[in-house]
Scaffold this active site. Sequence first.
Site, PDB file in Angstrom:
ATOM      1  N   CYS A  26    -130.363  26.651  25.896  1.00 46.47           N
ATOM      2  CA  CYS A  26    -129.631  27.635  26.714  1.00 46.47           C
ATOM      3  C   CYS A  26    -130.265  29.026  26.718  1.00 46.47           C
ATOM      4  O   CYS A  26    -129.733  29.935  27.331  1.00 46.47           O
ATOM      5  CB  CYS A  26    -128.190  27.727  26.238  1.00 46.47           C
ATOM      6  SG  CYS A  26    -127.987  28.554  24.636  1.00 46.47           S
ATOM      7  N   CYS A  71    -126.771  26.174  17.706  1.00 45.33           N
ATOM      8  CA  CYS A  71    -126.679  27.303  18.633  1.00 45.33           C
ATOM      9  C   CYS A  71    -125.207  27.615  18.882  1.00 45.33           C
ATOM     10  O   CYS A  71    -124.413  26.719  19.179  1.00 45.33           O
ATOM     11  CB  CYS A  71    -127.383  26.953  19.940  1.00 45.33           C
ATOM     12  SG  CYS A  71    -127.201  28.238  21.212  1.00 45.33           S
ATOM     13  N   CYS A  94    -134.331  26.250   8.082  1.00 44.94           N
ATOM     14  CA  CYS A  94    -135.408  25.345   8.491  1.00 44.94           C
ATOM     15  C   CYS A  94    -135.034  24.806   9.862  1.00 44.94           C
ATOM     16  O   CYS A  94    -134.027  24.104  10.008  1.00 44.94           O
ATOM     17  CB  CYS A  94    -135.571  24.212   7.490  1.00 44.94           C
ATOM     18  SG  CYS A  94    -136.171  24.786   5.902  1.00 44.94           S
TER      19      CYS A  94
END
Length: 128
Positions: A26, A71, A94
Amino acid sequence: QGRTEPMGEGELLAHAQPGVYTCAGCALPLYASEHKLESSVQHGWPAFGTALGAGVSRRRQGKGAKVEVICARCSGHLGHVFSSKRYASGERHCVNSASLSFVPRGTAAGQLPPIAGGLTACCDADDL
């Protein structure tokens, strides 16, 4: 989404150019290059000491202590966060290279995607 790329194979593992790492799904700005930690084949994935703003959310994965980072906008799997006394932030994110896109420093603010609250991501990327 939700899978981990093979250790040591991500194209951003040794990437060192200044700029902003955004969500590949996005385009939300997630990490600044200044927060990218020394990564090696031993660690296997690009690593960051901290995220930008509230772009990254966390959730416990399964019944264990593993913490997934996703996210905040699209819930795309980014990787995992671990406690680490080696870094000032006390943690290491990570992140899969496949979950990131890169915006080089010098890209004008108007070309970066907006973040929550209507603010522009990172002002001018030259300020990173």
